[in-house]
Design a protein around this motif. Structure first.
Motif, mmCIF file in Angstrom:
data_model
loop_
_atom_site.group_PDB
_atom_site.id
_atom_site.type_symbol
_atom_site.label_atom_id
_atom_site.label_comp_id
_atom_site.label_asym_id
_atom_site.label_seq_id
_atom_site.Cartn_x
_atom_site.Cartn_y
_atom_site.Cartn_z
ATOM 1 N N ILE A 99 0.834 -1.203 0.000
ATOM 2 C CA ILE A 99 0.000 0.000 0.000
ATOM 3 C C ILE A 99 0.868 1.251 0.000
ATOM 4 N N ASN A 100 1.899 1.265 0.835
ATOM 5 C CA ASN A 100 2.723 2.464 0.976
ATOM 6 C C ASN A 100 3.646 2.697 -0.207
ATOM 7 N N TRP A 101 3.936 1.638 -0.956
ATOM 8 C CA TRP A 101 4.792 1.794 -2.135
ATOM 9 C C TRP A 101 3.989 1.945 -3.424
ATOM 10 N N SER A 102 2.669 1.781 -3.342
ATOM 11 C CA SER A 102 1.851 1.817 -4.553
ATOM 12 C C SER A 102 1.837 3.176 -5.264
ATOM 13 N N PRO A 103 2.046 4.312 -4.575
ATOM 14 C CA PRO A 103 2.110 5.567 -5.332
ATOM 15 C C PRO A 103 3.245 5.593 -6.351
ATOM 16 N N GLN A 104 4.333 4.867 -6.060
ATOM 17 C CA GLN A 104 5.461 4.824 -6.987
ATOM 18 C C GLN A 104 5.386 3.636 -7.950
ATOM 19 N N ILE A 105 4.746 2.539 -7.530
ATOM 20 C CA ILE A 105 4.678 1.336 -8.361
ATOM 21 C C ILE A 105 3.211 0.924 -8.473
ATOM 22 N N PRO A 114 -10.616 -4.528 -4.596
ATOM 23 C CA PRO A 114 -11.550 -4.938 -3.529
ATOM 24 C C PRO A 114 -12.229 -6.276 -3.784
ATOM 25 N N PHE A 115 -12.123 -7.146 -2.780
ATOM 26 C CA PHE A 115 -12.788 -8.453 -2.745
ATOM 27 C C PHE A 115 -12.292 -9.425 -3.815
ATOM 28 N N LEU A 116 -11.134 -9.132 -4.427
ATOM 29 C CA LEU A 116 -10.554 -10.049 -5.411
ATOM 30 C C LEU A 116 -10.239 -11.398 -4.783
ATOM 31 N N PHE A 187 -8.379 2.967 -2.204
ATOM 32 C CA PHE A 187 -9.138 2.828 -0.960
ATOM 33 C C PHE A 187 -10.296 3.820 -0.944
ATOM 34 N N ILE A 188 -9.990 5.046 -1.299
ATOM 35 C CA ILE A 188 -11.004 6.098 -1.294
ATOM 36 C C ILE A 188 -12.126 5.760 -2.264
ATOM 37 N N GLU A 189 -11.776 5.308 -3.469
ATOM 38 C CA GLU A 189 -12.791 4.971 -4.463
ATOM 39 C C GLU A 189 -13.633 3.776 -4.028
ATOM 40 N N THR A 190 -13.012 2.801 -3.376
ATOM 41 C CA THR A 190 -13.758 1.619 -2.910
ATOM 42 C C THR A 190 -14.841 2.006 -1.920
ATOM 43 N N PHE A 191 -14.488 2.814 -0.930
ATOM 44 C CA PHE A 191 -15.477 3.165 0.094
ATOM 45 C C PHE A 191 -16.538 4.111 -0.448
ATOM 46 N N ARG A 192 -16.157 4.973 -1.380
ATOM 47 C CA ARG A 192 -17.172 5.824 -2.004
ATOM 48 C C ARG A 192 -18.177 4.982 -2.791
#
Length: 372
Positions: A99-105, A114-116, A187-192
Motif C-alpha cells: 500500500i505504501n509503495w503503490s504511489p510509486q509502483i 476490492p474483494f478479489l 481505498f477512497i474509491e472503494t469506500f465511495r
C-alpha cells in the motif's frame, strides 16, 4: 620442547597474518543497517521485522547488524516516502506494505483490488499462489525496475472493518459512515462506491476522531494491527469481510545489497524466507486450519492471543463473520472499482493473478491432502 616452541611461534605468526584479512572483510560492512517499519514494534509487522533482524545477527555471528526502526521513525511522518528513501540510500532495508509503495509502483495495487481474494474458496491459498506465481514475480520485477532489490515477502493480513456503528453485513450498512482510510486512491474509491465517506488521516488523528465521534470506523488487519492497538477502546463492531490483503515486501537498497558477499546474500535470503513464514503465521493465527498455531508453537513464538475472535468478544466487541453470499454482495457492489483499476494496474498482471489463483484451486482439488 624446541619443536613445541617453534609450533607456537608459527601459530602466533599465522594468527597475525590472518587477523588483518578477517578485519578487512568485516570492515566492508556497516556497523548498523537501518530497517524501516511503519507501525509500532508490538504489531505483527514490527515483530516480523525484529525476527528477521535477530535471525541475521545470529546466523552471521554478528557480522551483519540490522536495527529495526518502527513507528515510521525514519520517514519524517510520511510513510509513502519510504520507497524513495530506500532507493536513494537514506534507508538500508525496509519491511514495507504494498500500500505504501503503490504511489510509486502502480502494480502493487493488485492486492488492493476490492474483494478479489475474498471470493476465493481459500483466500490464504489464493494469496500464496500470487506470491509464489507469475503475478508475484511481475510485481517484484516492477519494483526492481524502479531501483529497489526485493529479497522476500511477508504478510500483514486481510484488512477487516471496525466501526462504532453496526453491525456491517451488507453494502447498504456502510452508507453515510465516515471511515478512516490510508491515502491511496483505490481505498477512497472503494469506500465511495459502497456509499461511505472515506477520510484520509494519520492514525494519531484518527484515534482522536474516534473518541470525538468525527470518524465512525477504520480498516486494518486483525492480528497485526487491531488487537495490538486494542481497537475495542474505540469501536464495538468488527466485520470479517476480507476485502483486501496487506502483503509486505522485504526490500534492500541495491548498493547495500551489492556490498554483501555472495554467501551473506544467500544468508539474508534464507532469513527472509524464515521471517515470511513467521509473519504469515502471526497474521493468520486463529483464522486458518491450525497450521499457523502449530508452526508458532514449534519455534517457541506462540503469542498470548491465539483466538482473535474470542479476544475481541471478551473485550466487548460484536463480531460479524460474513458468509460467502454476503461477501459476494460487496464484490458485486465494487465491480466498477476493480474494472477501473485493472486498466490502471495492467490487465496482463490481473490476468496472471487470476491464472495463479485458478492453478492453486485446481492443484488443491487434485491433491486434498497437500492442501490440508
Amino acid at each position: 620442547m624446541k619443536f613445541g616452541k617453534l609450533f607456537l611461534a608459527l601459530a602466533a605468526c599465522a594468527c597475525l597474518t590472518v587477523a588483518p584479512l578477517a578485519s578487512a572483510t568485516a570492515a566492508q560492512y556497516k556497523g548498523e543497517y537501518k530497517l524501516s517499519v511503519v507501525p509500532g514494534a508490538t504489531s505483527g509487522w514490527g515483530k516480523t521485522a525484529s525476527y528477521f533482524a535477530d535471525l541475521v545477527r545470529e546466523r552471521s555471528n554478528g557480522r551483519i547488524n540490522i536495527k529495526v526502526y518502527p513507528s515510521s521513525q525514519l520517514l519524517s511522518g510520511k510513510q509513502t516516502s519510504e520507497f524513495l528513501m530506500l532507493r536513494n540510500g537514506a534507508i538500508d532495508f525496509a519491511l514495507a506494505s504494498t500500500i505504501n509503495w503503490s504511489p510509486q509502483i502502480k502494480e502493487l495495487n493488485l492486492t488492493a483490488l476490492p474483494f478479489l481474494l475474498a471470493v476465493q474458496p481459500d483466500r490464504y491459498k489464493a494469496m500464496d499462489a500470487i506470491m509464489d506465481g507469475k503475478s508475484g514475480q511481475m510485481m517484484v520485477d516492477a519494483i526492481e525496475g524502479k531501483g529497489v532489490k526485493i529479497i522476500g515477502w511477508a504478510e500483514n493480513g486481510f484488512r477487516e472493518l471496525t466501526t462504532s456503528k453496526g453491525p456491517i453485513s451488507a453494502p447498504e450498512d456502510l452508507k453515510g459512515l465516515k471511515i478512516r482510510v490510508v491515502g491511496s486512491p483505490i481505498f477512497i474509491e472503494t469506500f465511495r462506491e459502497l456509499g461511505a465517506n472515506p477520510v484520509n488521516m494519520n492514525w494519531s488523528e484518527a484515534t482522536t476522531g474516534f473518541q470525538q465521534g468525527v470518524v465512525d470506523g477504520q480498516e486494518n488487519p486483525t492480528n497485526g494491527i487491531n488487537i495490538p492497538l486494542k481497537i475495542w477502546d474505540f469501536h464495538k463492531h468488527h466485520s470479517d469481510w476480507h476485502y483486501i490483503i496487506d502483503p509486505l515486501l522485504l526490500g534492500v537498497n541495491p548498493q547495500v545489497w551489492k556490498g554483501f558477499s555472495p554467501e551473506d546474500q544467500k544468508l539474508l535470503v534464507e532469513c527472509a524466507a524464515e521471517a515470511e513464514k513467521y509473519g504469515k503465521a502471526l497474521s493468520r493465527l486463529g483464522m486458518d486450519d491450525g497450521a499457523s498455531e502449530a508452526y508458532l508453537k514449534s519455534i517457541g513464538k506462540l503469542p498470548d492471543v491465539t483466538d482473535p475472535y474470542a479476544c475481541m468478544q471478551e473485550n466487548g466487541m460484536t463480531v460479524t463473520r460474513l458468509s460467502p453470499e454476503q461477501i459476494a454482495a460487496f464484490h458485486k457492489a465494487t465491480q466498477k472499482v476493480r474494472d477501473d483499476w485493472t486498466a490502471k494496474i495492467g490487465p496482463e498482471l490481473v490476468k496472471a493473478a487470476e491464472a495463479d489463483m485458478a492453478a492453486a484451486r485446481s492443484f488443491f482439488c487434485d491433491h486434498p491432502v497437500a492442501g490440508g
